[in-house]
Design a protein around this motif. Structure first.
Motif, short mmCIF file in Angstrom:
data_model
loop_
_atom_site.label_atom_id
_atom_site.label_comp_id
_atom_site.label_asym_id
_atom_site.label_seq_id
_atom_site.Cartn_x
_atom_site.Cartn_y
_atom_site.Cartn_z
N GLY A 60 -7.76 1.26 -42.37
CA GLY A 60 -7.52 0.59 -43.58
C GLY A 60 -7.94 -0.49 -44.00
N ASN A 61 -8.96 -1.15 -42.89
CA ASN A 61 -9.52 -2.33 -42.93
C ASN A 61 -10.77 -2.05 -43.82
N ILE A 62 -10.97 -3.17 -44.81
CA ILE A 62 -12.37 -3.03 -45.77
C ILE A 62 -13.35 -3.99 -45.35
N TYR A 63 -14.49 -3.27 -45.42
CA TYR A 63 -15.97 -3.95 -44.97
C TYR A 63 -16.58 -4.08 -46.20
N ALA A 64 -16.91 -5.37 -46.94
CA ALA A 64 -17.51 -5.78 -48.29
C ALA A 64 -19.14 -6.10 -47.64
N ASP A 65 -20.12 -5.44 -48.22
CA ASP A 65 -21.42 -5.85 -48.25
C ASP A 65 -21.71 -6.91 -49.14
N LEU A 123 -11.83 -7.61 -44.11
CA LEU A 123 -10.55 -7.55 -44.36
C LEU A 123 -9.63 -6.87 -43.40
N TYR A 124 -9.13 -7.46 -42.52
CA TYR A 124 -8.34 -6.83 -41.56
C TYR A 124 -6.92 -6.83 -41.83
N TYR A 125 -6.33 -5.57 -41.95
CA TYR A 125 -4.92 -5.30 -42.21
C TYR A 125 -4.43 -4.98 -40.89
N THR A 126 -5.20 -4.39 -39.99
CA THR A 126 -4.94 -4.08 -38.66
C THR A 126 -5.82 -4.21 -37.76
N CYS A 127 -5.55 -4.13 -36.57
CA CYS A 127 -6.61 -4.31 -35.28
C CYS A 127 -7.58 -3.11 -35.20
N GLY A 128 -7.24 -2.21 -35.99
CA GLY A 128 -8.14 -0.88 -35.90
C GLY A 128 -8.34 -0.25 -34.82
#
Length: 165
Positions: free
Chosen positions: A145-150, A158-163
């Protein structure tokens, strides 16, 4: 009445370098870490960091600070480093100067990474493209669920969790 007050009272658990802050009504508690704890975690994983001001003052926008970073955010960086095998350099943390909001840099949910071919290829080939952010930045979402924006010059994550740590 005292029992209800006790349930809604602010809880603060301090462990060396880690604090858990929340109330009984929070969906989850967020663990905050110090700058020293974060840098130790990053060093152990081979993650580097830099700032245009060569400093770590949270109240100076030219610094890169990790003070009050969420533990899950630091662990997310470690997960990205381990999974990708790429060189990872953090260029933005919890310092002032970033956009505000609940899931912001200041609140410990975001890190900025310098771009390199390895990191960019890993993100684009591993995560799902989910469209453009309001400011036009292309976004990719990990399975956790983490989001990576270029953002052009860097990745805003944006880290919602530790992945999956």
């Amino acid at each position: 009445m005292k029992f209800r007050s006790a349930l809604t009272a602010l809880a603060l658990l301090v462990v060396p370098g880690v604090a858990v802050v929340g109330t009984a009504t929070d969906a989850f508690a967020v663990s905050k870490i110090s700058h020293a704890t974060a840098t130790s975690m990053f060093r152990q994983s081979g993650i580097t960091w830099s700032s245009s001001g060569n400093c770590s003052d949270r109240n100076n926008s030219t610094c890169t600070s990790f003070e009050q970073l969420n533990l899950a955010t630091a662990q997310g960086a470690q997960t990205l480093k381990g999974a990708s095998g790429c060189a990872l350099n953090i260029t933005g943390g919890t310092e002032t100067g970033h956009a505000s909001g609940t899931y912001s840099h200041w609140n410990g949910y975001k890190l900025d990474y310098g771009k390199n071919t390895c990191v960019t290829a890993y993100i684009k080939n591993t995560f799902s493209y989910i469209g453009l952010r309001g400011d036009g930045a292309p976004q990719y979402q990990s399975g956790s669920g983490n989001i990576y924006a270029d953002e052009g010059s860097h990745w805003d994550v944006l880290y919602y969790t530790c992945g999956g740590c």
